[in-house]
Design a protein around this motif. Structure first.
Motif, PDB file in Angstrom:
ATOM      1  N   VAL A 125       0.865  -1.174   0.000  1.00  0.00           N
ATOM      2  CA  VAL A 125       0.000   0.000   0.000  1.00  0.00           C
ATOM      3  C   VAL A 125       0.903   1.226   0.000  1.00  0.00           C
ATOM      4  N   VAL A 126       0.816   2.032  -1.048  1.00  0.00           N
ATOM      5  CA  VAL A 126       1.663   3.215  -1.201  1.00  0.00           C
ATOM      6  C   VAL A 126       0.776   4.446  -1.061  1.00  0.00           C
ATOM      7  N   ARG A 127       0.977   5.191   0.001  1.00  0.00           N
ATOM      8  CA  ARG A 127       0.139   6.359   0.267  1.00  0.00           C
ATOM      9  C   ARG A 127       0.781   7.608  -0.323  1.00  0.00           C
ATOM     10  N   VAL A 128      -0.001   8.333  -1.108  1.00  0.00           N
ATOM     11  CA  VAL A 128       0.426   9.579  -1.730  1.00  0.00           C
ATOM     12  C   VAL A 128      -0.261  10.727  -0.995  1.00  0.00           C
ATOM     13  N   ARG A 129       0.518  11.711  -0.579  1.00  0.00           N
ATOM     14  CA  ARG A 129      -0.012  12.822   0.213  1.00  0.00           C
ATOM     15  C   ARG A 129       0.042  14.100  -0.612  1.00  0.00           C
ATOM     16  N   PRO A 130      -0.995  14.393  -1.395  1.00  0.00           N
ATOM     17  CA  PRO A 130      -0.971  15.608  -2.217  1.00  0.00           C
ATOM     18  C   PRO A 130      -0.938  16.857  -1.334  1.00  0.00           C
ATOM     19  N   ARG A 131      -0.134  17.813  -1.703  1.00  0.00           N
ATOM     20  CA  ARG A 131      -0.092  19.064  -0.957  1.00  0.00           C
ATOM     21  C   ARG A 131      -1.419  19.789  -1.099  1.00  0.00           C
ATOM     22  N   LEU A 132      -1.919  20.264   0.048  1.00  0.00           N
ATOM     23  CA  LEU A 132      -3.231  20.922   0.111  1.00  0.00           C
ATOM     24  C   LEU A 132      -4.346  19.994  -0.349  1.00  0.00           C
ATOM     25  N   ALA A 133      -4.078  18.678  -0.328  1.00  0.00           N
ATOM     26  CA  ALA A 133      -5.066  17.672  -0.753  1.00  0.00           C
ATOM     27  C   ALA A 133      -5.561  17.931  -2.162  1.00  0.00           C
ATOM     28  N   ARG A 134      -4.682  18.433  -3.017  1.00  0.00           N
ATOM     29  CA  ARG A 134      -5.065  18.758  -4.388  1.00  0.00           C
ATOM     30  C   ARG A 134      -4.076  18.165  -5.375  1.00  0.00           C
ATOM     31  N   LEU A 135      -4.628  17.606  -6.455  1.00  0.00           N
ATOM     32  CA  LEU A 135      -3.847  17.162  -7.596  1.00  0.00           C
ATOM     33  C   LEU A 135      -4.197  18.035  -8.792  1.00  0.00           C
ATOM     34  N   SER A 136      -3.184  18.475  -9.515  1.00  0.00           N
ATOM     35  CA  SER A 136      -3.467  19.126 -10.787  1.00  0.00           C
ATOM     36  C   SER A 136      -4.054  18.093 -11.741  1.00  0.00           C
ATOM     37  N   ARG A 137      -4.601  18.547 -12.820  1.00  0.00           N
ATOM     38  CA  ARG A 137      -5.155  17.616 -13.819  1.00  0.00           C
ATOM     39  C   ARG A 137      -4.072  16.659 -14.308  1.00  0.00           C
ATOM     40  N   ARG A 138      -2.874  17.173 -14.556  1.00  0.00           N
ATOM     41  CA  ARG A 138      -1.786  16.315 -15.017  1.00  0.00           C
ATOM     42  C   ARG A 138      -1.411  15.297 -13.953  1.00  0.00           C
ATOM     43  N   GLN A 139      -1.267  15.738 -12.707  1.00  0.00           N
ATOM     44  CA  GLN A 139      -0.912  14.807 -11.638  1.00  0.00           C
ATOM     45  C   GLN A 139      -1.943  13.704 -11.494  1.00  0.00           C
ATOM     46  N   ALA A 140      -3.223  14.070 -11.526  1.00  0.00           N
ATOM     47  CA  ALA A 140      -4.281  13.069 -11.366  1.00  0.00           C
ATOM     48  C   ALA A 140      -4.270  12.076 -12.521  1.00  0.00           C
ATOM     49  N   ARG A 141      -4.062  12.581 -13.728  1.00  0.00           N
ATOM     50  CA  ARG A 141      -4.068  11.709 -14.906  1.00  0.00           C
ATOM     51  C   ARG A 141      -2.965  10.665 -14.821  1.00  0.00           C
ATOM     52  N   TRP A 142      -1.744  11.101 -14.488  1.00  0.00           N
ATOM     53  CA  TRP A 142      -0.624  10.167 -14.482  1.00  0.00           C
ATOM     54  C   TRP A 142      -0.589   9.318 -13.218  1.00  0.00           C
ATOM     55  N   LEU A 143      -1.202   9.797 -12.145  1.00  0.00           N
ATOM     56  CA  LEU A 143      -1.319   8.951 -10.955  1.00  0.00           C
ATOM     57  C   LEU A 143      -2.228   7.761 -11.248  1.00  0.00           C
ATOM     58  N   ALA A 144      -3.304   8.001 -11.993  1.00  0.00           N
ATOM     59  CA  ALA A 144      -4.200   6.905 -12.374  1.00  0.00           C
ATOM     60  C   ALA A 144      -3.473   5.892 -13.253  1.00  0.00           C
ATOM     61  N   VAL A 145      -2.662   6.387 -14.181  1.00  0.00           N
ATOM     62  CA  VAL A 145      -1.883   5.491 -15.032  1.00  0.00           C
ATOM     63  C   VAL A 145      -0.905   4.679 -14.186  1.00  0.00           C
ATOM     64  N   ALA A 146      -0.255   5.326 -13.219  1.00  0.00           N
ATOM     65  CA  ALA A 146       0.709   4.630 -12.362  1.00  0.00           C
ATOM     66  C   ALA A 146       0.039   3.563 -11.513  1.00  0.00           C
ATOM     67  N   ALA A 147      -1.187   3.829 -11.050  1.00  0.00           N
ATOM     68  CA  ALA A 147      -1.899   2.841 -10.232  1.00  0.00           C
ATOM     69  C   ALA A 147      -2.221   1.593 -11.041  1.00  0.00           C
ATOM     70  N   ARG A 148      -2.471   1.748 -12.337  1.00  0.00           N
ATOM     71  CA  ARG A 148      -2.729   0.581 -13.194  1.00  0.00           C
ATOM     72  C   ARG A 148      -1.434  -0.114 -13.590  1.00  0.00           C
ATOM     73  N   THR A 149      -0.389   0.659 -13.815  1.00  0.00           N
ATOM     74  CA  THR A 149       0.880   0.104 -14.301  1.00  0.00           C
ATOM     75  C   THR A 149       1.641  -0.634 -13.205  1.00  0.00           C
ATOM     76  N   HIS A 150       1.655  -0.076 -12.015  1.00  0.00           N
ATOM     77  CA  HIS A 150       2.484  -0.624 -10.942  1.00  0.00           C
ATOM     78  C   HIS A 150       1.681  -1.289  -9.839  1.00  0.00           C
ATOM     79  N   GLY A 151       0.363  -1.119  -9.826  1.00  0.00           N
ATOM     80  CA  GLY A 151      -0.486  -1.722  -8.800  1.00  0.00           C
ATOM     81  C   GLY A 151      -1.609  -2.515  -9.434  1.00  0.00           C
ATOM     82  N   VAL A 152      -2.653  -2.758  -8.642  1.00  0.00           N
ATOM     83  CA  VAL A 152      -3.789  -3.544  -9.139  1.00  0.00           C
ATOM     84  C   VAL A 152      -4.883  -2.654  -9.707  1.00  0.00           C
TER      85      VAL A 152
END
Length: 391
Positions: free
Chosen positions: A37-64
């Motif tokens: 379980v890898v916890r990501v702590r976005p600053r101010l609890a906010r992701l930019s559109r780019r951050q959110a897009r590539w975080l979703a890709v990373a969750a599929r690529t490296h996780g379940v």
């Protein structure tokens, strides 16, 4: 990764059955039944559109492909295999979502009111606190801060040890958790006072207590001048908010592959995470039809349910939890908690109806926690559903 930490959840019991007193991070993940379980702590609890897009890709690529929304307004990528962890961390670093070291990651346990706007007190104080983390003393691992400086508190029911919030007079106050009153703050000196109170906590023996609410030492005179917080505002619910479209997620979990299409349809500017299993698509007013498990209306029964991962994902659980929770939710008035075992990882407070797994069956209790004595034991799933009127 032979030394991977053995913990399934914040403060929960991991694969070796040992309770740990720390929460997962991106640099210090925890082991669960489906991987790290890898916890990501976005600053101010906010992701930019780019951050959110590539975080979703990373969750599929490296996780379940599953992302959890946590009660600290963080995101957890589930099911990361140890040999993929370094690649995931490289991606997080490229997205500016990785702290420079474990110490900084642990100190940056800051919960910011999720409806902040640029330039307001919540953003201003949170940004300053992040810049001054090195001035804090070494605190117990789960100690955290709430920066709740909107028109009235919105995080009062969410875990924190030190709170900056709006007082009855309209001024900001600093309040220690477990105390009804605090002290009025001078504008621009809020972080100075917060750091001073954190130092007092350590110097007065707070490390032994672990959390401010359990630390019974009398506060220094300056830290409690009788200033009371304003009555709390209601927390966000799914639907339109001033910040954008709030989307609720059953069990606080979303399939990563759903995130980017939903963001594209909504034309949102970014993504905010809340402590309430709700994410906000900034500036969006419509995201189209909601996929299964996501809700844009406030009355969804699944949003009144707490359920851990359960069997087979957690080795401590003896029952499947989330299917039962979804089937039972429409028949329950109030809060339902379905726990795979007596630890109650998904919810620390009492719920109206509690089902707890034990030896492959369910124990039932009311107005209780999973560790409390049940009123009925040994129920099968069919018996549970029949007990609450399912046809």
């Amino acid at each position: 990764m032979a030394d991977a930490p053995q913990l399934d959840h914040c403060g929960a019991v991991g694969m070796n059955g040992v309770v740990k007193g720390w929460c997962p991070g991106a640099l210090r993940p925890m082991a669960s039944g489906d991987g790290l379980v890898v916890r990501v702590r976005p600053r101010l609890a906010r992701l930019s559109r780019r951050q959110a897009r590539w975080l979703a890709v990373a969750a599929r690529t490296h996780g379940v492909g599953l992302i959890d929304l946590t009660s600290r307004a963080n995101l957890q990528i589930r099911g990361v295999q140890p040999d993929r962890l370094a690649q995931l961390q490289e991606t997080l670093a490229e997205l500016d979502l990785l702290d420079p070291d474990v110490e900084t990651e642990m100190r940056r346990n800051i919960l910011t009111a999720p409806d902040w706007v640029p330039g307001d007190d919540s953003e201003r104080i949170s940004v300053e606190l992040m810049a001054r983390l090195a001035e804090l003393p070494r605190l117990p691992a789960k100690v955290g801060f709430a920066i709740d400086a909107g028109s009235a508190p919105i995080l009062a029911q969410d875990s924190a040890d030190f709170r900056i919030e709006r007082g009855e007079t309209g001024d900001l106050i600093l309040r220690a958790e477990g105390r009804a009153t605090g002290c009025t703050l001078t504008k621009g000196a809020e972080v100075d006072a917060l750091i001073a109170l954190a130092r007092w906590f350590v110097d007065s023996g707070g490390e032994a207590a672990g959390r401010m609410a359990r630390h019974r030492a009398a506060l220094p005179v300056w830290a409690d001048t009788g200033a009371r917080p304003r009555p709390s505002r209601p927390v966000m619910v799914p639907g339109l908010t001033p910040a954008g479209l709030a989307i609720g997620a059953a069990f606080g979990q979303i399939e990563a592959e759903l995130l980017n299409p939903m963001m594209s349809r909504s034309v949102c500017m970014g993504l905010r995470v809340t402590p309430w299993r709700i994410m906000v698509l900034e500036s969006a007013v419509n995201a189209g039809p909601m996929p299964f498990g996501l809700f844009a209306s406030p009355g969804a029964a699944a949003l009144r349910v707490d359920a851990c991962a359960g069997a087979p994902f957690c080795p401590q659980a003896s029952v499947e939890t989330r299917g039962m929770a979804l089937a039972l939710a429409p028949h329950i008035q109030g809060r339902l908690h379905v726990s795979g075992c007596a630890k109650g990882c998904a919810r620390t407070r009492a719920a109206d109806v509690v089902l707890t797994g034990r030896d492959g069956a369910f124990d039932l209790a009311f107005n209780a926690r999973p560790c409390d004595p049940p009123v009925e034991t040994g129920l099968t799933p069919d018996q549970v559903l029949a007990r609450f009127g399912d046809d």
